[in-house]
Design a protein around this motif. Structure first.
Motif, PDB file in Angstrom:
ATOM      1  N   GLN A 270      31.391  -5.337 -17.562  1.00  0.00           N
ATOM      2  CA  GLN A 270      30.366  -5.534 -18.462  1.00  0.00           C
ATOM      3  C   GLN A 270      30.608  -4.857 -19.920  1.00  0.00           C
ATOM      4  OE1 GLN A 270      26.428  -4.708 -16.632  1.00  0.00           O
ATOM      5  NE2 GLN A 270      25.615  -4.070 -18.636  1.00  0.00           N
TER       6      GLN A 270
ATOM      7  N   GLN B 101      20.098  -8.012 -14.147  1.00  0.00           N
ATOM      8  CA  GLN B 101      20.068  -6.785 -15.048  1.00  0.00           C
ATOM      9  C   GLN B 101      20.970  -7.041 -16.323  1.00  0.00           C
ATOM     10  OE1 GLN B 101      21.729  -3.426 -12.856  1.00  0.00           O
ATOM     11  NE2 GLN B 101      19.731  -3.630 -11.384  1.00  0.00           N
TER      12      GLN B 101
ATOM     13  N   ASP C 241      19.034  -9.364 -18.761  1.00  0.00           N
ATOM     14  CA  ASP C 241      18.134  -8.821 -19.581  1.00  0.00           C
ATOM     15  C   ASP C 241      18.581  -7.986 -20.635  1.00  0.00           C
ATOM     16  OD1 ASP C 241      16.252  -9.442 -17.414  1.00  0.00           O
ATOM     17  OD2 ASP C 241      16.103  -7.716 -16.532  1.00  0.00           O
ATOM     18  N   LYS C 242      19.562  -7.252 -20.206  1.00  0.00           N
ATOM     19  CA  LYS C 242      20.265  -6.626 -21.708  1.00  0.00           C
ATOM     20  C   LYS C 242      20.591  -7.886 -22.647  1.00  0.00           C
ATOM     21  CE  LYS C 242      21.984  -2.722 -18.984  1.00  0.00           C
ATOM     22  NZ  LYS C 242      23.144  -1.844 -18.333  1.00  0.00           N
TER      23      LYS C 242
ATOM     24  N   GLU D  37      17.731  -8.877 -24.546  1.00  0.00           N
ATOM     25  CA  GLU D  37      17.207  -8.067 -25.411  1.00  0.00           C
ATOM     26  C   GLU D  37      18.099  -8.194 -26.907  1.00  0.00           C
ATOM     27  OE1 GLU D  37      17.729  -4.164 -23.618  1.00  0.00           O
ATOM     28  OE2 GLU D  37      16.505  -4.515 -21.970  1.00  0.00           O
TER      29      GLU D  37
ATOM     30  N   GLY E 111      21.143  -2.469 -28.491  1.00  0.00           N
ATOM     31  CA  GLY E 111      21.172  -2.680 -26.921  1.00  0.00           C
ATOM     32  C   GLY E 111      21.463  -1.342 -26.095  1.00  0.00           C
ATOM     33  N   HIS E 112      21.174  -0.115 -26.839  1.00  0.00           N
ATOM     34  CA  HIS E 112      21.458   1.129 -26.307  1.00  0.00           C
ATOM     35  C   HIS E 112      20.039   1.861 -25.891  1.00  0.00           C
ATOM     36  CE1 HIS E 112      25.542   0.983 -27.994  1.00  0.00           C
ATOM     37  NE2 HIS E 112      25.127   0.872 -28.983  1.00  0.00           N
ATOM     38  N   VAL E 113      19.401   0.911 -24.946  1.00  0.00           N
ATOM     39  CA  VAL E 113      18.192   1.336 -24.534  1.00  0.00           C
ATOM     40  C   VAL E 113      17.845   2.691 -24.189  1.00  0.00           C
ATOM     41  CG1 VAL E 113      16.443   0.733 -22.995  1.00  0.00           C
ATOM     42  CG2 VAL E 113      17.859  -1.061 -24.158  1.00  0.00           C
ATOM     43  N   GLU E 114      18.825   3.369 -23.165  1.00  0.00           N
ATOM     44  CA  GLU E 114      18.616   4.555 -22.543  1.00  0.00           C
ATOM     45  C   GLU E 114      18.813   5.917 -23.787  1.00  0.00           C
ATOM     46  OE1 GLU E 114      21.207   4.064 -19.319  1.00  0.00           O
ATOM     47  OE2 GLU E 114      19.596   4.056 -18.022  1.00  0.00           O
TER      48      GLU E 114
ATOM     49  N   ILE F 109      10.858  -3.493 -23.847  1.00  0.00           N
ATOM     50  CA  ILE F 109      11.914  -3.625 -22.808  1.00  0.00           C
ATOM     51  C   ILE F 109      11.031  -4.333 -21.496  1.00  0.00           C
ATOM     52  CG2 ILE F 109      13.502  -2.645 -21.117  1.00  0.00           C
ATOM     53  CD1 ILE F 109      14.286  -2.921 -24.091  1.00  0.00           C
TER      54      ILE F 109
ATOM     55  N   ASP G 109      10.981  -2.826 -16.010  1.00  0.00           N
ATOM     56  CA  ASP G 109      12.468  -2.503 -16.257  1.00  0.00           C
ATOM     57  C   ASP G 109      12.573  -0.924 -15.533  1.00  0.00           C
ATOM     58  OD1 ASP G 109      14.838  -1.435 -17.570  1.00  0.00           O
ATOM     59  OD2 ASP G 109      15.158  -3.558 -17.913  1.00  0.00           O
TER      60      ASP G 109
ATOM     61  N   ARG H 163      14.763   1.213 -16.417  1.00  0.00           N
ATOM     62  CA  ARG H 163      15.080   2.190 -17.326  1.00  0.00           C
ATOM     63  C   ARG H 163      13.788   2.559 -17.970  1.00  0.00           C
ATOM     64  NH1 ARG H 163      18.734  -1.709 -20.570  1.00  0.00           N
ATOM     65  NH2 ARG H 163      17.030  -3.226 -19.748  1.00  0.00           N
TER      66      ARG H 163
END
Length: 329
Positions: free
Chosen positions: A3, A156, A159-160, A163, A275-278, A310, A314, A316
């Motif tokens: 990925q 998953q 979804d990213k 986003e 894209g750096h959700v966390e 998000i 989700d 996260r």
């Protein structure tokens, strides 16, 4: 599952299209690999499934400036790779056309294969399995994975990908019919997009974020339980907050002022857009722990707003919400 980060800029210019659309058969291959090629009755970017050829691939890429696409490279020698196209089409339909599927028969499309080879080699090295699955966003390739993957993991990843598409203003939708669908395939009902949602999507495509926000607001006023409108409204607000930001200046300010609420929330917005959700969630969770009173409440409210971007289901978001409760109590 291999990925890659969703950075169109990192791959910009990586695909050489100079050999495509020149010469070759006038109509492209027929059957599974050629439906909808030049000379067909539909535009090459019409519908939920597009069969790309050397002749129409440039048009297909151009179409990803408005509707994201997932490209699948398959071959007759591996029937399971062709079958995976149908799996992705089913997923695209379940996402209500938020992306379309682009199928490429490797044997019939040497030009596409040649154009994509540098990107694939850079990412995967030797191609050891089919299908090869990639995202296409604003004409740029984003390698996803090799070989058929479980649906849960693919969702998953999608979804990213979506986003990133929203963050880049690529929010169009594909018609939910399948171009070149084989005779006897079951007909699928096309759910209608609510008029206010369509008005919002059209406004986003036109760069009118205020108009999109107004349309989503009206949809929510008429139906407060409209989850898609709530999600779309939050995504529009994120785009409004970030469209004029200077990323370098924002990052420098965040590094220099770790306890400045404005500096950190702007950086978290950019984290999310990238894209750096966390990373975005962690940044604000750490700030909640370091602040108190009105500042803490501002951070909390901003973090809740990012959860809305998000989606509340989700994983996260679920994890971050638990961490927020722990930080507050």
């Amino acid at each position: 599952m291999t990925q890659q980060p969703f950075s169109a800029a990192a791959l910009r210019g990586a695909v050489d299209l100079s050999s495509l659309g020149k010469g070759g058969p006038s109509g492209g291959p027929q059957g599974a690999s050629g439906a909808g090629a030049a000379g067909g009755q539909e535009p090459p970017t019409s519908g939920l499934l597009v069969h790309a050829t050397d002749q129409n691939f440039t048009s297909v890429l151009n179409g990803t400036a408005t509707v994201p696409a997932v490209l699948v490279l398959w071959a007759d020698q591996m029937p399971e790779s062709r079958g995976y196209v149908d799996t992705l089409v089913s997923l695209a339909r379940s996402y209500e056309g938020r992306f379309r599927v682009v199928a490429v028969d490797l044997a019939a499309s040497p030009g596409i294969t040649q154009a994509l080879t540098p990107v694939l080699q850079q990412t995967f090295g030797q191609i050891s399995a089919l299908p090869v699955v990639m995202g296409l966003l604003s004409g740029q390739p984003m390698p996803f994975f090799l070989g058929a993957q479980p649906e849960e993991q693919v969702r998953q990843l999608l979804d990213k990908f979506l986003e990133a598409a929203v963050a880049n203003g690529v929010t169009g939708r594909a018609d939910l019919h399948v171009q070149g669908e084989e005779p006897g395939a079951p007909e699928q009902e096309e759910p209608e997009v609510p008029p206010l949602h369509q008005r919002a999507y059209d406004a986003i495509d036109a760069g009118d974020l205020d108009g999109a926000a107004a349309a989503f607001d009206q949809a929510l006023a008429e139906n407060p339980a409209d989850e898609e409108a709530r999600l779309g409204r939050a995504q529009v607000e994120l785009l409004r907050r970030t469209q004029a930001l200077d990323p370098q200046a924002v990052r420098e300010a965040a590094a220099e002022r770790p306890d400045d609420v404005d500096a950190q929330t702007r950086a978290a917005d950019l984290d999310l857009v990238g894209g750096h959700v966390e990373d975005a969630f962690t940044r604000l969770l750490d700030l909640v722990r370091r602040t108190a009173g009105e500042d803490r409440d501002r951070v909390r409210q901003h973090l809740l707003g990012l959860f809305d971007v998000i989606g509340q289901h989700d994983e996260r978001v679920v994890r971050a919400r638990r961490a927020l409760m722990s930080a507050l109590f």
